[in-house]
Design a protein around this motif. Structure first.
Motif, PDB file in Angstrom:
ATOM      1  N   ILE A  43      44.202  28.299  38.712  1.00 50.19           N
ATOM      2  CA  ILE A  43      43.218  29.342  38.946  1.00 50.19           C
ATOM      3  C   ILE A  43      42.807  29.285  40.416  1.00 50.19           C
ATOM      4  O   ILE A  43      42.578  28.216  40.969  1.00 50.19           O
ATOM      5  N   ALA A  47      38.223  33.114  40.829  1.00 49.52           N
ATOM      6  CA  ALA A  47      37.817  32.926  39.434  1.00 49.52           C
ATOM      7  C   ALA A  47      36.307  32.771  39.326  1.00 49.52           C
ATOM      8  O   ALA A  47      35.651  32.258  40.220  1.00 49.52           O
ATOM      9  N   ILE A  53      32.144  31.811  31.934  1.00 49.07           N
ATOM     10  CA  ILE A  53      33.501  31.476  31.492  1.00 49.07           C
ATOM     11  C   ILE A  53      33.396  30.557  30.272  1.00 49.07           C
ATOM     12  O   ILE A  53      32.719  29.529  30.307  1.00 49.07           O
ATOM     13  N   GLY A  58      40.096  28.932  32.509  1.00 52.46           N
ATOM     14  CA  GLY A  58      39.914  28.916  33.954  1.00 52.46           C
ATOM     15  C   GLY A  58      39.161  30.135  34.460  1.00 52.46           C
ATOM     16  O   GLY A  58      38.516  30.091  35.494  1.00 52.46           O
ATOM     17  N   ASP A  59      39.248  31.229  33.728  1.00 50.69           N
ATOM     18  CA  ASP A  59      38.542  32.454  34.095  1.00 50.69           C
ATOM     19  C   ASP A  59      38.421  33.330  32.856  1.00 50.69           C
ATOM     20  O   ASP A  59      39.116  33.105  31.854  1.00 50.69           O
ATOM     21  N   VAL A  79      40.973  41.330  39.879  1.00 48.77           N
ATOM     22  CA  VAL A  79      40.370  40.024  40.155  1.00 48.77           C
ATOM     23  C   VAL A  79      41.054  39.462  41.397  1.00 48.77           C
ATOM     24  O   VAL A  79      42.209  39.033  41.349  1.00 48.77           O
ATOM     25  N   GLN A  82      42.779  35.489  41.898  1.00 50.36           N
ATOM     26  CA  GLN A  82      42.598  34.814  40.610  1.00 50.36           C
ATOM     27  C   GLN A  82      43.590  33.672  40.404  1.00 50.36           C
ATOM     28  O   GLN A  82      43.268  32.670  39.784  1.00 50.36           O
TER      29      GLN A  82
END
Length: 195
Positions: A43, A47, A53, A58-59, A79, A82
């Motif tokens: 990630i 993130a 989360i 991780g995201d 994103v 990311q």
């Protein structure tokens, strides 16, 4: 002839003595360097910019449909940064695997328990074209060759998630068949492979 013998003997002794003097005063070490190709994906720094989360991820992001335009045109989130990749020794490609054989699972609401992800989601990584969600996805190659000249360190990639337009009445009945909010979820697992 005797002089020639003395000269040759003197030369042999001189070379032998000089060689004998240098050998004990040196140490010879051979140093090898091994350069192995490897790849990592993790990630990136982008993130967590979309809110809380869930533990173990991780995201996390949510695509929300709130208006007629959202349903007619779809919704998207890009994103930034990311994913972060390192690929030493070659270019690389990003692969994705979706959970439950690419089926969104209902978290709450009164729609169907599962909905095919290809009806709802598209994903694009970096500057590549968006692809309909599937159980296994090849999201594109990065680097112009499979050689070391395409190596990268800590390259961060944007990922765009698109919630597709939902105007088909049959699909609407599947995902939203009551006056209450429906929420569906799916896991996307990214991996990296040599180009």
């Amino acid at each position: 002839m005797k002089n020639l013998f003395l000269v040759i003997t003197a030369l042999i002794l001189t070379v032998g003595v000089s060689h004998a003097q240098t050998t004990p005063n040196q140490a010879k070490v051979k140093v090898n360097i091994e350069l192995n190709p490897f790849q990592t994906i993790e990630i990136g720094s982008g993130a967590g910019t979309n809110g809380a989360i869930t533990t173990g991820y991780g995201d996390e992001l949510t695509l929300e449909y709130k208006s007629a335009d959202d349903y007619k045109k779809g919704v998207e989130k890009n994103v930034l940064k990311q994913l972060k990749v390192t690929s030493v020794g070659s270019g690389y490609k990003i692969l994705a695997t979706l959970s439950d054989n690419a089926q969104f699972n209902k978290v709450n609401g009164s729609g169907d328990a599962k909905v095919d992800a290809s009806q709802l989601l598209k994903i694009a990584v970096g500057n590549k074209s968006s692809m309909d969600a599937a159980a296994s996805m090849d999201l594109g190659s990065f680097g112009t060759t499979s050689g070391a000249e395409s190596s990268v360190f800590d390259q961060e990639l944007d990922v765009k998630y698109t919630g597709k337009a939902i105007t088909d009445v049959n699909l609407l009945k599947k995902v939203l068949n009551d006056k209450t909010q429906a929420k569906y979820s799916i896991d996307v697992v990214y991996t990296i492979a040599a180009n």
